[in-house]
Scaffold this active site. Structure first.
Site: not given
Ligand code: AMP
Length: 622
Positions: A13, A74, A181, A207
């Site tokens: 991850d 990111k 994810e 999330d």
């Protein structure tokens, strides 16, 4: 690393703030601790005069070397500089400048030299982090790791997924599968609680991590995971909550000491790093303290913040999360009462207010917190890795993974119209074929423009690629048949093939890295724009229908009294005049009110009906 042999495939991850790695061992997933004993490693890279640090080492020296310590990179992937410029000074102490095509460029000094890294490409950061992660896994497993499953945000488009695969190659890893994810988190969840009821279980994955927010609605049935819809925001997460607290304390420091540290990267970095701790503490207590010696110019900073104040500072961001949950349900066309489980993923879901708002939204439903929110994604990736390498046991072998396309894919046809071949939210992998034909006599070549987006016109969408199919035998327009096939593989990578039927001439394109693909925010904006357009279309349609209905009614009255002999013969002079006046009045009113609202047209029609109906009743009933 020189290993004893080949290690099992790992699941990675690559989070915005932390990276986590898992492996299937002894019939279960093991989350691998790094050399510091931590089960997650900061997604942080720093550059010095002599070295490059990764992970905890980079984070630990961040306050001393703020401008050369890169974290949260990111969030920059696939974005335009303009979109993120407001975050540059406050969120990132490292330098971000606009580059060619308005793409953000990260500037650092490494070994005394200024280096420019294109931030829209995940290669540099992902490959550095993947190398580190591979080392962590190899140290634990004692052998060489070759294969991995890597997760990406649900909205990563195929170029970004491809870039992630390339970063794996750079790091010496074969990326067997890219998994979204939330889907990975659902795998972790589904392992424990397989759905058996008819129609399966609808699970909402919420999330909220360090820098991104993803919400996904999945249907889990007999080990099959289907993503029904996704929504989210790449610029929403724990770092934003840190930044709100940072701004709060910058103001407080200014008031207390008459010193503005907002332009001082080192002090800001120190304060930001310090803010994360009270934020975490506030998830368990109602008041937290912050203590920084020598924050700026030898001045210490000691303060406290209550949970209520923290919630107040971030309430709009928390509400935004709930709004996106609402949107995800809307996209999936699902009522919130049909959601069986709501799963929390990502460190920021520990914030009690976030949990409370979400629970309230779902009418008090108990939230699923059984999965460690920091590890669930890596856990799912590790499960997927063992399935793909065929080494898992019965517990995992029957799991199948389905994902969906985030936007519609299609091509341009006559008049600049978007002809959708694969609609938004189609399960992948998928393949669809459509037939097209030539539009001109003796046309021997066709230009295929492939687009992504929800607009009805291609000008509103994003061009992914183009190619020409030539050598079509001359024929009148409409005679030659072209088969165009769109296929998306399990990683979400698109291939488009065009074939002319009679000659069998074929041409294809793979939409790969480097093409001008969309960022998540652009996708979001395009979906929003198209929703806005749909709402506007509905509004205009209603208006036009109301106007047409009024005009038709007025002319119908006029024509009836003029041309329907039976009615004309029974009509009294007074009633006739009444009708003529009313029609004349309405038509005159229409001349000056073409742009009136739908309800005004409807009101005017009612006024005509009030005159017309009693007169007609008199005639028919005698
Ligand atoms: P992730 O990207 O899922 O690893 O999440 C990391 C984010 O979760 C960071 O912004 C952390 O500050 C945040 N986080 C971790 N633990 C807590 C906590 N107890 N309360 C609030 N935020 C937390």
């Amino acid at each position: 690393m020189e290993g004893k042999g080949e290690a099992p495939a790992i699941g990675i991850d690559l989070g915005t703030t932390y990276t986590c790695v898992g492996v299937w061992q002894d019939d279960r997933v093991e989350i691998i601790a790094n050399d510091q004993g931590n089960r997650t490693t900061p997604s942080c890279v720093s550059f010095t005069d002599t070295l490059r640090h990764v992970g905890d080492a980079a984070k630990n020296q961040a306050a001393m070397n703020p401008t050369n310590t890169v974290f949260g990179a990111k969030r920059l992937i696939g974005r335009k500089f303009n979109d993120i410029s407001y975050l540059v000074d406050i969120s990132w102490p490292f330098k971000v400048i606009p580059g060619p095509g308005n793409k953000p460029i990260i500037v650092v000094t490494y070994k005394g030299e200024e280096k420019h890294y294109a931030a829209e490409e995940s290669h540099p950061w992902y490959s550095i982090l993947l190398i580190k992660t591979k080392e962590i896994a190899e140290a634990h497993l004692g052998s060489t790791v070759k294969n991995a499953v890597v997760t990406v945000p649900a909205y990563f488009n195929d170029s970004q997924r491809q870039t992630t695969k390339d970063a794996g190659l750079i790091a010496g890893l074969n990326v067997m599968r890219i998994v979204s994810e939330p889907t990975a988190a659902a795998i972790a969840y589904g392992l424990d609680k397989k759905a058996t009821s008819a129609g399966g279980k609808n699970v909402l994955i919420f999330d909220l991590g360090g820098g991104t927010f993803d919400v996904s609605l999945l249907n889990i049935e007999e080990g099959t995971f289907e993503v029904k819809a996704t929504a989210g925001d790449t610029l929403l997460g724990g770092e934003d909550f840190d930044n709100r607290m940072l701004k709060h304390f910058v103001r407080e420091f200014k008031t207390k000491n008459e010193m503005d540290i907002s332009g001082k990267p080192r002090a800001l970095r120190k304060l930001r790093t310090a803010c994360e701790r009270p934020k975490r503490t506030l998830s368990f207590t109602t008041v937290a303290t912050i203590e920084i010696d020598c924050l700026y110019n030898g001045v210490d900073f000691y303060s406290r913040i209550s949970r209520a104040r923290f919630e107040d500072l971030n309430m709009d961001l928390f509400q935004k999360c709930i709004e996106l949950v609402r949107k995800c349900l809307r996209d999936a066309n699902m009522d919130k009462n049909s959601v069986h489980d709501v799963v929390l993923v990502g460190g920021s879901t520990r914030i009690p207010k976030v949990q409370q708002l979400l629970q309230d939204f779902f009418n008090g439903k108990e939230l699923c917190k059984s999965i460690n929110p920091d590890e669930a994604v890596a856990y799912g990736a590790a499960v997927q890795a063992v399935i793909l390498s065929g080494e898992g046991n019965d517990k995992v072998q029957d799991l199948v993974l389905l994902d969906v396309t985030p936007l519609s894919l299609g091509l341009e046809i006559l008049g600049g119209v978007m002809s959708v071949v694969i609609p938004k939210n189609t399960k992948i992998p998928c393949e669809k074929e459509e037939k097209y034909t030539t539009v001109k006599d003796n046309q021997t070549r066709v230009l295929i423009h492939v687009y992504e987006g929800e607009g009805t016109k291609v000008s509103e969408n994003s061009l992914l690629g183009k190619f020409t199919l030539s050598g079509i035998p001359p024929a009148p327009k409409g005679v030659s048949i072209l088969n165009v096939c769109f296929s998306i593989d399990v990683n979400g990578i698109l291939k488009v093939t065009a074939e002319e039927k009679t000659t069998g001439r074929k041409k294809k394109i793979t939409i790969k890295n480097g093409k001008c693909r969309l960022s998540k925010a652009e996708i979001k904006k395009m979906v929003q724009d198209s929703e806005k357009c749909k709402a506007e279309d509905r509004y205009h349609k209603k208006k036009v229908e109301a106007k047409n209905s009024l005009v038709n009614y007025a002319y119908k009255m006029q024509n009836t009294i003029k041309y329907d002999d039976e009615i004309a013969s029974k009509l009294t002079a007074v009633d006739k005049k009444k009708i003529e006046d009313a029609v004349k009045f309405v038509l005159q009113w229409l001349d000056g009110n073409q742009l009136a609202e739908a309800d005004e047209f409807e009101d005017k029609k009612k006024e005509l009906e009030i005159i017309w109906h009693p007169i007609m009743a008199k005639i028919y009933m005698g």
